[in-house]
Design a protein around this motif. Structure first.
Motif, PDB file in Angstrom:
ATOM      1  N   TYR A  78      40.251  58.356  37.174  1.00  0.00           N
ATOM      2  CA  TYR A  78      39.852  57.243  36.304  1.00  0.00           C
ATOM      3  C   TYR A  78      39.683  57.734  34.873  1.00  0.00           C
ATOM      4  O   TYR A  78      39.093  58.791  34.652  1.00  0.00           O
ATOM      5  CB  TYR A  78      38.525  56.634  36.774  1.00  0.00           C
ATOM      6  N   ARG A  83      35.016  45.886  37.866  1.00  0.00           N
ATOM      7  CA  ARG A  83      36.164  46.621  38.376  1.00  0.00           C
ATOM      8  C   ARG A  83      36.237  47.997  37.723  1.00  0.00           C
ATOM      9  O   ARG A  83      35.805  48.197  36.587  1.00  0.00           O
ATOM     10  CB  ARG A  83      37.445  45.837  38.127  1.00  0.00           C
ATOM     11  N   ASP A 141      37.183  47.872  43.522  1.00  0.00           N
ATOM     12  CA  ASP A 141      38.602  47.874  43.149  1.00  0.00           C
ATOM     13  C   ASP A 141      39.109  46.428  43.092  1.00  0.00           C
ATOM     14  O   ASP A 141      38.313  45.479  43.179  1.00  0.00           O
ATOM     15  CB  ASP A 141      39.420  48.745  44.103  1.00  0.00           C
ATOM     16  N   HIS A 142      40.425  46.255  42.948  1.00  0.00           N
ATOM     17  CA  HIS A 142      40.972  44.908  42.779  1.00  0.00           C
ATOM     18  C   HIS A 142      40.758  44.034  44.005  1.00  0.00           C
ATOM     19  O   HIS A 142      40.834  42.822  43.926  1.00  0.00           O
ATOM     20  CB  HIS A 142      42.467  44.995  42.437  1.00  0.00           C
ATOM     21  N   LEU A 160      33.497  50.970  45.481  1.00  0.00           N
ATOM     22  CA  LEU A 160      33.937  52.337  45.203  1.00  0.00           C
ATOM     23  C   LEU A 160      32.772  53.243  44.842  1.00  0.00           C
ATOM     24  O   LEU A 160      32.779  54.434  45.137  1.00  0.00           O
ATOM     25  CB  LEU A 160      34.932  52.345  44.034  1.00  0.00           C
TER      26      LEU A 160
END
Lengths: 452, 452
Positions: A129, A210, A234-235, A240
């Protein structure tokens, strides 16, 4: 507390010199890691090594997590790979990721090889990320429970999971597909009836973000909703990790530093750190200064245009810096109020006209007061009322326009999709140098030609 | 999320117009209070009244707690004293204290009379503390347990106390004299063996602050030690309350705004709020601008001194704004880096000499590069190498000295016990106006007399 730290330093030196190491060990175990970190920064290399030997792996990990990345790496390198690996295993994955994020790929690989394979995988995943996103800021250490549990079963489950998870202030509830379904504070879990179902007592509207969202947006929302942690998904809404409030505070501080630096025309790459290198500072500042130097030649061009007038009425030169400086200062004030207002949301772009009108009124009032004061001063100084009239009128118009310019420039930048904070004080001051010279010499021309 | 708010606004209007009030009630109960507060600010007075009727006292209290003090008072006044009292009873004492803190004594008395006597007493006690201290910032809603309990008894006790206490993230442990003796996180309490004694599992070294300590120091320590709440004690170590991390974030943001305002020469009393009055802004800015206007006459005096030279070599006037502006911009950059470094503790006053040397090096390098660029430009522009030599040399010395001045001025202010942030960009730019004129015309005199 600074005094405490001084005492701690002295005690540590004495105990090291007298080899009263058991006593020192007890002392250090009662001190917060942030203070041990400051202590280590003050010690010589050999003293530091002796102190590190006394710390348990866990305390050493918490201490290293409080240090700057450069110091972290140098202290780990001094320990030997066995001990360094043990300490790294105790550190949370996001702290390790922050630390190794700025290393070269080879250095990074060498450090991650010291970790247990499972931990190294967690760190590598976090490194995917970008560092300024929710994902780059989050920790993956999060307590997640299934919605079918009772409150008592949830507490039993926490007893199993939570010893490892220092950041457990909320309990997140997920469905079979690991999607975020609800949230409970530990307080709510404790006060619930033991046989109540988690699904019935949890809050279903969970504020989450997100992983690819900007870290500043995360910080703004944690602040707005008074959260202790923001869940990151996440989408597919799969949980997460979480961003904790202590990291949010760091982001807000970083942002405030950036705003202040930009207001002064320093690019954000430069650290305030005293060890920040000379060339790094030159790179961060030269572009602004050089650009503004050439921009200032525009006001020089205006002066050149009126050089004939300046030669005839030489007293006009005396007020050049007063005109240019006054306009720059007035514009800088408006700029600061508007840029900060836009950043915190106190001023909205759609509601900008009342702000422009207010700045115009404020500028006209301040300009009128300063204009009279300067007119009187200039007349007394030079014995020529015409000079007083020119200087007073020019500063009045200058200050009024400068306030409007300081308001409109950041708003226009934001309308163009740019960060309004790039309109720094130095930039606006250099722009108003030109307008102030035009106004000053323009009025002087008029007055001189009228007086014949 | 802003888009969400827009949708919420539209839905609310539709539901109000169609009298689908039960539906609206359900909708609003699922929205965070901070969003309901923003919604209320956007609604007309009659719509706002209709929405307030749909909110439970508890949700109304949480919503009002999120608003600005002026809005809070006006909305409570619109409700009638019965409802206002019910809502006030649901608000935490520190939120009520913050709200009434800015009212006149009569208005304050009227509002406090609406509260239950016990709550009113709590609020009055909080109002005794100056608002910018730990005491002024704390909430008295804190869970405190005796050290002799077992973990299970502590949890049972929490079930009794905690439903009222939203800020229970830590459990504080006090002795018979209510003195702070230890702390436990809820996580630690949950994972402890049920029959373990609180006294044996609590952490005894508790970081706490006295009620009269400065709120910024509280904020710095919460940040440094990564706390969720800071316990506040009196001179006898008796636990009075806690400062929660959400209030700490507000203090840090306030402080950052102050720093930015001061850097721009705006006094801190001025809000960025678009409703901030014209005269309030004039008062916040006129003293600075007027003072700097007269300070700038010193540089005018320098120009006057060299007026003979300026009449002989009229091209010199062209670079006055470039010299003055360049020095001001360079000094502003150094100032921002040093002031922020002192504020965050990255730069310590005792270690200032390395910073001064770095700024000197940075200034000399940037000055040399800009000097060459300006010398070439000036020579090409005026066709006189002497003008290029003067301008280039002067900007080199100017930028170098400006960087040192921008570093030393805030450090000197701090040595004198003043806030280094009062050395604003406009102030330092006005000071360097004078030095830059001295250097520029001094060099010009030398060069002109040498060329004869």
């Amino acid at each position: 507390l600074n005094q405490d730290l001084h005492g701690l330093f002295d005690q540590t030196i004495v105990m090291l010199n007298m080899r009263r190491l058991d006593e020192l060990k007890d002392l250090l175990s009662s001190v917060p890691p942030a203070d041990v970190a400051e202590l280590l920064e003050e010690l010589e290399a050999d003293q530091r090594a002796a102190v590190m030997q006394l710390l348990s792996d866990e305390v050493a990990a918490d201490t290293i997590a409080e240090m700057e990345p450069e110091d972290q790496v140098s202290i780990l390198e001094s320990l030997g790979s066995q001990r360094a690996g043990d300490i790294l295993d105790e550190m949370s994955a996001d702290d390790v990721a922050d630390m190794v994020g700025e290393l070269t790929p080879e250095e990074r690989g060498a450090l991650l090889n010291l970790l247990e394979p499972e931990g190294a995988t967690d760190v590598r995943e976090l490194l995917e990320y970008p560092p300024d996103t929710a994902g780059g800021l989050m920790t993956t250490e999060v307590v997640a429970l299934r919605e079918g549990l009772t409150a008592q079963e949830a507490i039993d489950e926490l007893r199993r999971q939570a010893p490892e998870v220092e950041t457990a202030y909320y309990v997140y509830v997920v469905n079979d597909r690991d999607q975020l379904a609800g949230v409970l504070s530990l307080r709510e879990l404790i006060i619930a009836a033991p046989d109540a179902l988690v699904r019935d007592i949890m809050r279903r509207k969970v504020i989450s973000m997100r992983a690819d969202e900007d870290q500043e947006q995360v910080a703004r929302n944690v602040k707005k909703y008074n959260l202790l942690a923001m869940p990151v998904v996440d989408h597919d809404n799969v949980l997460l990790g979480i961003v904790t409030v202590d990291d949010v505070i760091d982001v807000l501080e970083e942002e405030a530093t950036e705003d202040l630096y930009r207001a002064a025309g320093v690019s954000e790459e430069e650290g305030a750190d005293r060890e920040s290198g000379t060339w790094q500072s030159v790179r961060a500042r030269l572009p602004w200064l050089m650009g503004l130097l050439f921009l200032s030649l525009v006001s020089g061009k205006v002066i050149e245009h009126f050089n004939g007038l300046l030669t005839t009425v030489s007293a006009l030169a005396v007020f050049i810096t007063t005109m240019a400086g006054g306009a720059g200062n007035a514009a800088t004030q408006s700029l600061a109020v508007v840029v900060r207002g836009l950043a915190t949301g106190d001023i909205e772009r759609q509601h900008i006209m009342p702000v422009v009108w207010r700045e115009l009124r404020v500028g006209a009032i301040i300009g009128a007061i300063c204009g009279v004061a300067l007119a009187v001063t200039a007349t007394l100084w030079h014995g020529q009322p015409a000079i007083g009239l020119i200087a007073g009128t020019a500063i009045f118009i200058n200050l009024t326009l400068a306030k409007v310019a300081g308001t409109l420039v950041p708003v226009m930048l934001q309308s163009l999709g740019l960060d309004p904070a790039v309109a720094s004080g130095p930039f606006i001051a250099t722009v108003t140098d030109t307008t102030s010279m035009l106004i000053y010499f323009g009025i002087a021309s008029l007055v001189v030609s009228y007086l014949g």
